[in-house]
Write an enzyme that holds these catalytic residues in place. Structure first.
Site, mmCIF file in Angstrom:
data_model
loop_
_atom_site.group_PDB
_atom_site.id
_atom_site.type_symbol
_atom_site.label_atom_id
_atom_site.label_comp_id
_atom_site.label_asym_id
_atom_site.label_seq_id
_atom_site.Cartn_x
_atom_site.Cartn_y
_atom_site.Cartn_z
ATOM 1 N N GLY A 8 2.238 -1.074 -2.264
ATOM 2 C CA GLY A 8 2.302 -2.499 -1.912
ATOM 3 C C GLY A 8 1.087 -3.256 -2.402
ATOM 4 O O GLY A 8 0.633 -4.203 -1.754
ATOM 5 N N ALA A 9 0.559 -2.856 -3.558
ATOM 6 C CA ALA A 9 -0.700 -3.451 -4.045
ATOM 7 C C ALA A 9 -0.474 -4.619 -4.998
ATOM 8 O O ALA A 9 -1.402 -5.063 -5.666
ATOM 9 C CB ALA A 9 -1.562 -2.381 -4.706
ATOM 10 N N ASN A 76 -0.155 1.280 2.229
ATOM 11 C CA ASN A 76 -0.354 -0.121 2.631
ATOM 12 C C ASN A 76 0.947 -0.920 2.713
ATOM 13 O O ASN A 76 1.046 -1.864 3.500
ATOM 14 C CB ASN A 76 -1.308 -0.780 1.617
ATOM 15 C CG ASN A 76 -1.303 -2.287 1.708
ATOM 16 O OD1 ASN A 76 -1.979 -2.882 2.547
ATOM 17 N ND2 ASN A 76 -0.514 -2.949 0.857
ATOM 18 N N SER A 128 -1.827 -1.761 12.550
ATOM 19 C CA SER A 128 -1.973 -3.177 12.889
ATOM 20 C C SER A 128 -2.524 -3.281 14.303
ATOM 21 O O SER A 128 -2.208 -2.445 15.162
ATOM 22 C CB SER A 128 -0.606 -3.870 12.834
ATOM 23 O OG SER A 128 -0.694 -5.145 13.441
ATOM 24 N N TYR A 141 8.261 -4.170 14.666
ATOM 25 C CA TYR A 141 6.974 -4.013 13.967
ATOM 26 C C TYR A 141 5.908 -3.248 14.760
ATOM 27 O O TYR A 141 5.355 -2.256 14.251
ATOM 28 C CB TYR A 141 6.469 -5.393 13.540
ATOM 29 C CG TYR A 141 5.199 -5.391 12.740
ATOM 30 C CD1 TYR A 141 5.180 -5.006 11.399
ATOM 31 C CD2 TYR A 141 3.984 -5.777 13.317
ATOM 32 C CE1 TYR A 141 4.013 -5.007 10.666
ATOM 33 C CE2 TYR A 141 2.807 -5.780 12.585
ATOM 34 C CZ TYR A 141 2.824 -5.395 11.258
ATOM 35 O OH TYR A 141 1.656 -5.385 10.540
ATOM 36 N N ALA A 143 6.159 -1.147 17.171
ATOM 37 C CA ALA A 143 6.565 0.252 17.371
ATOM 38 C C ALA A 143 6.362 1.058 16.086
ATOM 39 O O ALA A 143 5.940 2.221 16.126
ATOM 40 C CB ALA A 143 8.031 0.320 17.813
ATOM 41 N N LYS A 145 4.099 0.486 13.847
ATOM 42 C CA LYS A 145 2.662 0.698 13.626
ATOM 43 C C LYS A 145 2.105 1.723 14.628
ATOM 44 O O LYS A 145 1.177 2.468 14.300
ATOM 45 C CB LYS A 145 1.917 -0.638 13.689
ATOM 46 C CG LYS A 145 2.289 -1.585 12.541
ATOM 47 C CD LYS A 145 2.037 -0.965 11.169
ATOM 48 C CE LYS A 145 2.211 -1.951 10.028
ATOM 49 N NZ LYS A 145 1.916 -1.343 8.702
#
Ligand SMILES: NC(=O)c1ccc[n+]([C@@H]2O[C@H](COP(=O)([O-])OP(=O)(O)OC[C@H]3O[C@@H](n4cnc5c(N)ncnc54)[C@H](O)[C@@H]3O)[C@@H](O)[C@H]2O)c1
Length: 239
Positions: A8-9, A76, A128, A141, A143, A145
């Site tokens: 995801g860069a 990421n 997060s 989201y 959960a 993380k």
């Protein structure tokens, strides 16, 4: 420093991390769903770009098979679909689990053997602050993380004996390409009021800590979750 794979860069925190790791001397391999954005980052860091969906296990393994080694993996890539639990659709729930949880597992399965063959390495997973603080309306989201944090500890236990360290970084409120819409106008200063350090974060704030965890200065850090959030997770801010 060796090869560092950053998923995801193509933008946001991943892009900042790619730039920071390249400055540290890593050869950076950029993975993203969006090939044009991946290429932009790769050009900036003199690295290589691959269009790769982290939810596609075969595609991730295909990238790994083309690398001679891997010293660092930054998991990421992440997405969010914000709804209440009652309004969450099956598609949204599955998509967030696929990218945020299974994507981390598939990439680790693909790249950790290269680390093992080279005598060790470092994995950094993006969690997060939402995994710790929780707020209503964030759907699946938080959960996912929390699952990332659990996976990080399991990786630390299972891969540590092979010289591979696994840690997680939990950003707080960070203005990235993906979140910029939440910080328009007065929203940035309003949100900054809830941060003990009095400002929201920038991608470089996160990238610096990820780079620390990838480097030799963190050689005895394993299985840890480091929140990089200006103090939000420390407790309730002054009223
Ligand atoms: N920005 C924040 O405030 C914040 C806060 C806490 C955690 N995080 C976490 O940090 C990470 C990066 O966030 P960001 O704000 O930079 O996001 P972003 O949306 O700006 O960038 C995410 C990148 O990941 C890529 N991506 C998405 N799905 C993918 C897939 N299936 N395969 C490969 N690439 C994929 C996108 O194309 C994009 O380039 C995420 O894991 C996010 O959950 C961000």
């Amino acid at each position: 420093m060796g090869i560092a794979v950053v998923t995801g860069a193509g933008q946001g925190l991943g892009q900042a991390t790619a730039v920071r790791l390249a400055a540290d001397g890593h050869e950076v391999v950029v993975l993203d769903l969006d090939l044009d954005r991946a290429r932009e980052t790769a050009e900036a860091v003199d690295g290589q770009a691959h269009r790769c969906d982290v939810t596609d296990r075969d595609a991730v393994h295909a990238v790994a098979s083309r690398l001679p080694s891997c010293a660092a993996l930054v998991n990421n890539a992440g997405i969010w679909r914000f709804h209440s639990i009652l309004d969450m659709s099956e598609d949204d729930a599955r998509a967030v689990i696929d990218v945020n949880v299974l994507g981390v597992v598939w990439c680790t399965q693909a790249f950790a053997p290269l680390m093992k063959a080279g005598g060790g390495g470092s994995i950094v997973n993006l969690s997060s602050g939402a995994a710790w603080t929780h707020s209503p309306g964030l759907g699946m989201y938080p959960a996912t993380k929390s699952a990332v944090e659990s996976l990080t500890r399991t990786m630390a236990l299972e891969l540590g004996p092979s010289g591979i360290r696994a840690n997680a970084v939990g950003p707080g409120l960070v203005v990235s390409d993906g979140t910029a819409a939440n910080y328009q106008g007065d929203r940035a200063s309003e949100r900054a009021q809830g941060v003990p350090l009095g400002r929201v974060g920038a991608p470089g704030d996160i990238a610096d800590v990820v780079a620390f965890l990838c480097g030799d200065q963190a050689r005895y850090v394993n299985g840890q979750i480091i929140y990089v959030d200006g103090g939000i997770t420390a407790g309730r801010a002054a009223m």
